[in-house]
Scaffold this active site. Structure first.
Site, PDB file in Angstrom:
ATOM      1  N   GLY A   1      53.741  70.224  73.226  1.00 10.24           N
ATOM      2  CA  GLY A   1      52.583  70.960  72.707  1.00 10.24           C
ATOM      3  C   GLY A   1      52.194  70.521  71.308  1.00 10.24           C
ATOM      4  N   ILE A   2      53.165  70.378  70.439  1.00 11.37           N
ATOM      5  CA  ILE A   2      52.850  69.911  69.081  1.00 11.37           C
ATOM      6  C   ILE A   2      52.639  68.405  69.096  1.00 11.37           C
ATOM      7  CG2 ILE A   2      53.684  69.708  66.694  1.00 11.37           C
ATOM      8  CD1 ILE A   2      55.554  72.120  67.298  1.00 11.37           C
TER       9      ILE A   2
ATOM     10  N   ASP B   1      59.400  60.639  74.244  1.00 12.03           N
ATOM     11  CA  ASP B   1      59.681  61.954  74.831  1.00 12.03           C
ATOM     12  C   ASP B   1      60.470  61.744  76.117  1.00 12.03           C
ATOM     13  OD1 ASP B   1      59.700  64.734  75.282  1.00 12.03           O
ATOM     14  OD2 ASP B   1      57.728  64.910  74.362  1.00 12.03           O
TER      15      ASP B   1
ATOM     16  N   ASN C   1      62.496  73.711  65.103  1.00  7.41           N
ATOM     17  CA  ASN C   1      63.068  74.969  64.611  1.00  7.41           C
ATOM     18  C   ASN C   1      64.471  75.227  65.133  1.00  7.41           C
ATOM     19  OD1 ASN C   1      61.413  76.448  62.812  1.00  7.41           O
ATOM     20  ND2 ASN C   1      59.912  76.738  64.448  1.00  7.41           N
TER      21      ASN C   1
ATOM     22  N   ASP D   1      53.340  77.056  56.547  1.00  7.41           N
ATOM     23  CA  ASP D   1      53.328  78.294  55.753  1.00  7.41           C
ATOM     24  C   ASP D   1      52.277  78.187  54.637  1.00  7.41           C
ATOM     25  OD1 ASP D   1      55.506  79.245  57.278  1.00  7.41           O
ATOM     26  OD2 ASP D   1      56.867  78.057  56.045  1.00  7.41           O
TER      27      ASP D   1
ATOM     28  N   ARG E   1      48.759  78.529  56.170  1.00  7.90           N
ATOM     29  CA  ARG E   1      48.463  79.934  56.498  1.00  7.90           C
ATOM     30  C   ARG E   1      48.175  80.736  55.228  1.00  7.90           C
ATOM     31  NH1 ARG E   1      53.428  79.839  60.760  1.00  7.90           N
ATOM     32  NH2 ARG E   1      52.194  79.676  62.674  1.00  7.90           N
TER      33      ARG E   1
ATOM     34  N   HIS F   1      61.697  78.428  56.085  1.00  2.00           N
ATOM     35  CA  HIS F   1      60.621  78.517  57.078  1.00  2.00           C
ATOM     36  C   HIS F   1      61.000  79.514  58.179  1.00  2.00           C
ATOM     37  CE1 HIS F   1      57.291  77.561  59.657  1.00  2.00           C
ATOM     38  NE2 HIS F   1      58.100  77.164  60.619  1.00  2.00           N
TER      39      HIS F   1
HETATM   40  C1  LMR Z   1      55.530  78.541  63.242  1.00  2.00           C
HETATM   41  O1  LMR Z   1      55.689  78.854  62.066  1.00  2.00           O
HETATM   42  O2  LMR Z   1      54.499  78.833  63.869  1.00  2.00           O
HETATM   43  C2  LMR Z   1      56.581  77.719  63.927  1.00  2.00           C
HETATM   44  O3  LMR Z   1      57.742  77.696  63.166  1.00  2.00           O
HETATM   45  C3  LMR Z   1      56.852  78.135  65.323  1.00  2.00           C
HETATM   46  C4  LMR Z   1      57.469  79.513  65.440  1.00  2.00           C
HETATM   47  O4  LMR Z   1      58.340  79.693  66.296  1.00  2.00           O
HETATM   48  O5  LMR Z   1      57.041  80.429  64.742  1.00  2.00           O
END
Ligand code: LMR
Length: 322
Positions: free
Chosen positions: A12-13, A35, A127, A158, A161, A184
């Site tokens: 997806g990413i 992949d 993650n 982050d 956002r 994160h």
């Molecule tokens: C995010 O910040 O959107 C990513 O780290 C994915 C997640 O699981 O939140």
């Protein structure tokens, strides 16, 4: 010219990230895609875009194969790895819940990539970043090629956002980059809105924005209702970040980025998202976090024990599995 390898390129990413890189990498670059499922298709698809300045290569891995020889071969001569492989969250899960699966994935991929290109810069998106960066560091130490200036945890989403949310709240006043430090994951994400020029919303409104930044990943996970987590915004953050690394490596500039890195003993935590300057050798300078408002100081202080716990978990896993 520069060689970037996306590991997890058909996910997806990975797909969006690869497209964004393909469109923006410097003329003469190589984009390698790896992949375990779908890499040939993504490579064929991307290589029909009329940007012949970027050469597309790929390798198809096999599920369950460790130290995949196909990746080892593709990873030769790479300058920048962007690792996005791994499983995403489902509603109700924390990023730490992904540790069980993603810890093993990152360990194996970094060992494979690091063996082939020990001097590359590693950008880790997988993650839980607070732990996977520590695992990657241990893997590179095991290979004898760990360089604290070439391992970068991607926490830029982050920042994207925080920038979006504060710009919405302060319209028409806009900024282009909000400093975000810490880690994160939820409470470890520390936006530093008080470092911005111009008037801020009142404290209660600002506190709500801080919380929204901290739980924004979960907001997307909930909205996707079982179909994964942020892919498009994460791809944008990952691509922007990787292109800054390329800018530094190629000598085109010395960008300032916020990234989760080895603090070189400058903070209470082994790894922390801090401002750094990038250059021809990766990080060329770690900058001070700067002025913190009392509320921000409190959040950062509260974040540290969680980050330290996440790092210890990664270190223990790596030591037990290397
Ligand atoms: C995010 O910040 O959107 C990513 O780290 C994915 C997640 O699981 O939140």
């Amino acid at each position: 010219m520069v060689h970037v390898c996306v590991v997890g390129a058909a996910g997806g990413i990975g797909q969006s990230l690869s497209l964004l890189l393909m469109r923006q990498m410097p003329y003469g670059s190589t984009l390698s895609l790896f992949d375990v499922v779908g890499a040939p298709g993504v490579a064929a698809d991307l290589s029909h875009i009329d940007n012949a300045g970027v050469t597309v290569k790929y390798a198809a891995g096999k599920i369950g194969v460790k130290r995949d020889p196909a990746l080892a071969e593709l990873a030769k001569g790479v300058d920048v790895f962007v690792i996005v492989a791994g499983v995403p969250r489902k509603p109700g899960m924390t990023r730490d819940d992904l540790f069980k699966i993603n810890a093993g994935i990152i360990l194996d991929l970094v060992l494979t990539c690091g063996s082939s290109s020990p001097k590359a810069v590693f950008c880790v998106v997988t993650n839980p970043v607070n732990s996977t960066v520590a695992i990657a560091a241990q893997a590179l130490k095991k290979l004898g090629c760990y360089d604290k200036n070439r391992l970068l945890g991607v926490s830029l989403l982050d920042g994207l956002r925080a920038t979006r949310f504060i710009n919405e709240a302060r319209k028409p006043l806009t900024v282009s980059q909000v400093p975000v430090v810490g880690g994160h994951s939820d409470v470890t994400i520390v936006p530093l809105f008080h470092q911005l020029p111009g008037p801020l919303p009142d404290e209660a409104t600002l506190a709500k924005i801080v919380t929204r930044v901290q739980v924004a990943g979960t907001e997307v996970v909930k909205a996707k209702a079982g179909r994964g987590s942020a892919t498009l915004s994460m791809a944008e953050a990952g691509a922007r970040f990787a292109l800054k690394v390329v800018e530094g490596l190629t000598g085109a500039g010395n960008p300032l980025v916020y990234t989760y890195v080895d603090t070189d003993g400058q903070h209470e935590s082994e790894f922390l998202a801090i401002p750094v300057v990038l250059g021809k050798t990766g990080i060329v300078k770690r900058l001070p976090i700067g002025r913190l408002a009392p509320s921000e100081e409190k959040i950062l202080k509260a974040a540290l024990p969680t980050i330290q716990k996440n790092i210890a978990k990664g270190n223990e896993f790596a030591k037990a599995n290397l």
